[in-house]
Design a protein around this motif. Structure first.
Motif, mmCIF file in Angstrom:
data_model
loop_
_atom_site.group_PDB
_atom_site.id
_atom_site.type_symbol
_atom_site.label_atom_id
_atom_site.label_comp_id
_atom_site.label_asym_id
_atom_site.label_seq_id
_atom_site.Cartn_x
_atom_site.Cartn_y
_atom_site.Cartn_z
ATOM 1 N N PHE A 116 -25.354 -18.256 79.833
ATOM 2 C CA PHE A 116 -24.885 -18.220 78.450
ATOM 3 C C PHE A 116 -24.891 -16.780 77.952
ATOM 4 O O PHE A 116 -25.801 -16.010 78.273
ATOM 5 C CB PHE A 116 -25.826 -19.095 77.591
ATOM 6 N N GLU A 125 -33.456 -16.893 74.242
ATOM 7 C CA GLU A 125 -34.733 -16.972 74.961
ATOM 8 C C GLU A 125 -34.739 -15.846 75.982
ATOM 9 O O GLU A 125 -33.692 -15.229 76.211
ATOM 10 C CB GLU A 125 -34.897 -18.353 75.596
ATOM 11 N N SER A 156 -31.382 -18.995 67.329
ATOM 12 C CA SER A 156 -32.265 -20.016 67.913
ATOM 13 C C SER A 156 -31.932 -20.270 69.384
ATOM 14 O O SER A 156 -32.716 -20.847 70.114
ATOM 15 C CB SER A 156 -32.172 -21.321 67.105
ATOM 16 N N LEU A 157 -30.767 -19.834 69.828
ATOM 17 C CA LEU A 157 -30.396 -20.028 71.235
ATOM 18 C C LEU A 157 -31.011 -18.972 72.148
ATOM 19 O O LEU A 157 -30.942 -19.067 73.358
ATOM 20 C CB LEU A 157 -28.868 -19.948 71.379
ATOM 21 N N PRO A 169 -27.396 -18.891 65.210
ATOM 22 C CA PRO A 169 -27.286 -18.638 66.644
ATOM 23 C C PRO A 169 -28.544 -18.061 67.289
ATOM 24 O O PRO A 169 -28.785 -18.298 68.475
ATOM 25 C CB PRO A 169 -26.137 -17.625 66.734
#
Ligand code: F6R
Length: 607
Positions: A464, A509, A506-507, A504
């Motif tokens: 991603f 990592e 929160s996506l 966004p």
């Protein structure tokens, strides 16, 4: 972009050779085709509108007599596709035939001058001035070669030319400025062509002409001269080891990569627009009470960038709208005072045409920007501009995107001029900048090719990506994301960086790549803040920065550098380039063919 070919041989019947060679150039243009040969002191000519096979079926391109000839496959720029506009073009007495690829910028002045001298023109092309100029010079007693040389000195713009004449039927005269031209050295025959594949089955010995060189071809030898001082150039042929398929892509493994590399040339062509169309369109935009910029996909991203240009340069508010949403979102606001500028590379996208049709029915003024002469968009627009990028074969738009941006930037400057919003000094300085953009893009491609390969190798398995930019760079982020997603099938999102905190983020990592577009503009401080937020959450930062931006370099895991010298308002034209290369190499690394992404078509003619 057209394809030209010439052949002079010891043997007869060059017409068939020209026909077969033009077929190998058809990818460069395919709206009309023509050939001219010389036999027994007379020029024979056949030409018509349509694809080569169709025209051949109707008029048999193979039965022209003679051992010298030229041919052309056309991608119309000046003058719609038609028989009269097809090349070759002749002088008044049918003694000189010319095929041309390029754009003669000063053709209107030359044409007027020649008409005053009694020359009569048949076509609407810029090319036709060339045989008439040569004819006029011959009247002054010059030799054919000198007459051509003097004519070339008068031409402004770009050209690859092949010229034959009954006056000296033993030679082809060729010349090049910017548009490509290559000589092929055969056994008892010489060729000239826009591209190597045209003559590759006939010979693998090629001589590449440089800018401002003239070549004279006889059947058994060639001579090259510099236009400037007529000095001789000694250049031995190179042996071409490409296969025919590689040659069609000029040695590039894919059309997409070839088209990325063609951007400097396409951009130079996009700077050669005719003033009258730019001025007319600018006048309509200035007068409208509301302006909608309507397009799909990549062309929509060009519209989004343009909305910043119109607002910042001309203080003109415009509304960029995705074409398939136009009727629902803005339909009721469209009326006689509305201008809609539809942007479509193909000029055939169904959603864009539906929006245009709707606007026309409500008496709005329809303006078009497209790459394809004779496309539906050109027929339904009140005024249209052709961006002149040449055919784009890779499904992912690359060179046509940067050219759209450059045309829209010129348009925004015109509107600014009309509205008196920018001082004439500033306008001049912007115009100077626009002229430098093709060179800056050339540098940027060279600088980032290897880098894009390395970065793609590093991130090939990422699942991603995030693309973020602020201001006009939002459009660059959206386009960078679309390129990556459509050809390498990696899910990706793009946002104005300011929005990332509203969802966004929160996506994110550890290890998620976040691509930041960072020109040195007013948004730079805040974008650094956004980079820090992402870094703090473990994202891998890939930045696109201006050359030498050490501060952002230090914050980045990887970076692409773009040459400086371009104002923020034009920055998408240069900042998108590394992202095009990155998307291309990601697709290759992941084992996909970037030219043919699954489920996509070059021209989307269904809603
Ligand atoms: C993406 C791409 C498409 C087109 C879109 C509109 O690389 O090429 O998103 O931009 O289909 O096409 P045109 O400009 O022909 O209307």
């Amino acid at each position: 972009m057209c394809g030209i070919f010439g052949c002079i041989s010891r043997d007869n019947n060059v017409a068939k050779i020209i026909h077969e060679s033009l077929k190998r150039l058809e990818y460069r243009g395919y709206d009309s085709v023509g050939e001219a040969t010389i036999s027994e002191g007379r020029i024979y000519i056949k030409k018509d509108q349509g694809k080569i096979d169709d025209v051949h079926r109707l008029i048999n391109l193979d039965d022209l007599p003679g051992s010298i000839g030229i041919g052309h496959t056309r991608w119309a720029t000046h003058g719609a596709p038609s028989r009269v506009n097809a090349h070759p073009h002749l002088d008044c007495h049918g003694k000189i035939a010319v095929v041309h690829n390029g754009i003669i910028e000063n053709f209107a002045e030359l044409k007027a001058e020649l008409e005053n001298l009694g020359h009569s023109f048949k076509s609407k092309t810029d090319t036709e001035v060339i045989p008439h100029l040569i004819e006029e010079n011959l009247k002054g007693g010059l030799s054919l070669l000198d007459a051509v040389r003097e004519a070339l000195k008068r031409l402004e713009g770009s050209y690859a030319l092949a010229i034959i004449s009954t006056i000296e039927p033993d030679k082809i005269i060729c010349a090049r400025r910017e548009s490509p031209l290559i000589l092929g050295v055969g056994k008892g025959a010489m060729y000239c062509a826009s591209d190597i594949p045209a003559f590759l089955p006939l010979t693998n010995e090629a001589v590449i002409l440089e800018n401002n060189e003239v070549a004279i071809l006889w059947h058994d030898r060639y001579e090259i001269r510099k236009l400037e001082n007529w000095s001789h150039v000694i250049r031995e042929p190179e042996i071409i080891t490409w296969t025919a398929e590689m040659a069609e892509k000029q040695g590039y493994p894919h059309f997409m990569l070839k088209e990325i590399h063609e951007q400097p040339l396409a951009l130079r062509n996009a700077l050669r627009l005719q003033d009258i169309y730019l001025d007319l369109m600018a006048t309509f935009l200035d007068r409208a009470k509301n302006v909608f910029l309507v397009a799909c996909g990549t062309s929509y991203h060009a519209c989004l960038a343009a909305s910043y240009m119109f607002s910042k340069l001309a203080y003109l508010p415009t509304y960029p709208i995705i074409a398939s949403e136009f009727i629902e979102q803005a339909g009721m606001a469209v009326n006689i005072d509305t201008a809609i500028l539809a942007v479509s590379q193909s000029g055939e996208t169904a959603d864009t045409l539906a929006a245009v049709e709707y606007a026309r029915n409500r008496a709005a003024t329809v303006l078009g920007l497209t790459n394809v002469v004779g496309s539906t968009l050109t027929r339904v627009s009140r005024v249209y501009i052709l961006q002149q990028s040449g055919p784009e074969i890779g499904v992912a738009a690359t060179k046509t995107f940067t050219s759209q941006l450059l045309v829209l930037a010129q348009l925004a400057l015109r509107v600014a001029k009309i509205r008196g919003k920018v001082s004439s000094q500033e306008i001049k300085s912007f115009e100077r900048e626009l002229k430098m953009i093709p060179d800056i893009v050339e540098w940027t491609i060279m600088r980032n090719e290897e880098k894009a390969k390395q970065i793609a190798r590093k991130y090939r398995d990422s699942r991603f990506f995030l693309f973020l930019g602020r201001g006009i760079s939002t459009a660059t982020a959206l386009e960078g994301r679309l390129k990556l997603m459509e050809i390498s099938y990696v899910p990706a999102m793009a946002f104005p960086a300011g929005e990332s905190k509203h969802g966004p983020i929160s996506l994110v990592e550890p290890g998620v790549p976040a691509v930041f577009i960072c020109p040195k503009d007013k948004t730079r401080k805040t974008i650094i803040g956004n980079i820090m937020e992402m870094k703090a959450r473990g994202a891998s930062i890939i930045s696109v920065i201006e050359e030498g931006d050490e501060e952002i370099k230090q914050l980045s895991d990887d970076y692409f550098e773009v040459a400086g010298g371009v104002s923020e308002i034009f920055s998408p034209i240069t900042f998108i380039v590394p992202l095009q290369l990155f998307a291309y190499y990601m697709a290759v690394e992941r084992g996909y063919n970037p030219d043919m992404p699954r489920n996509l078509a070059k021209s989307v003619t269904v809603k």
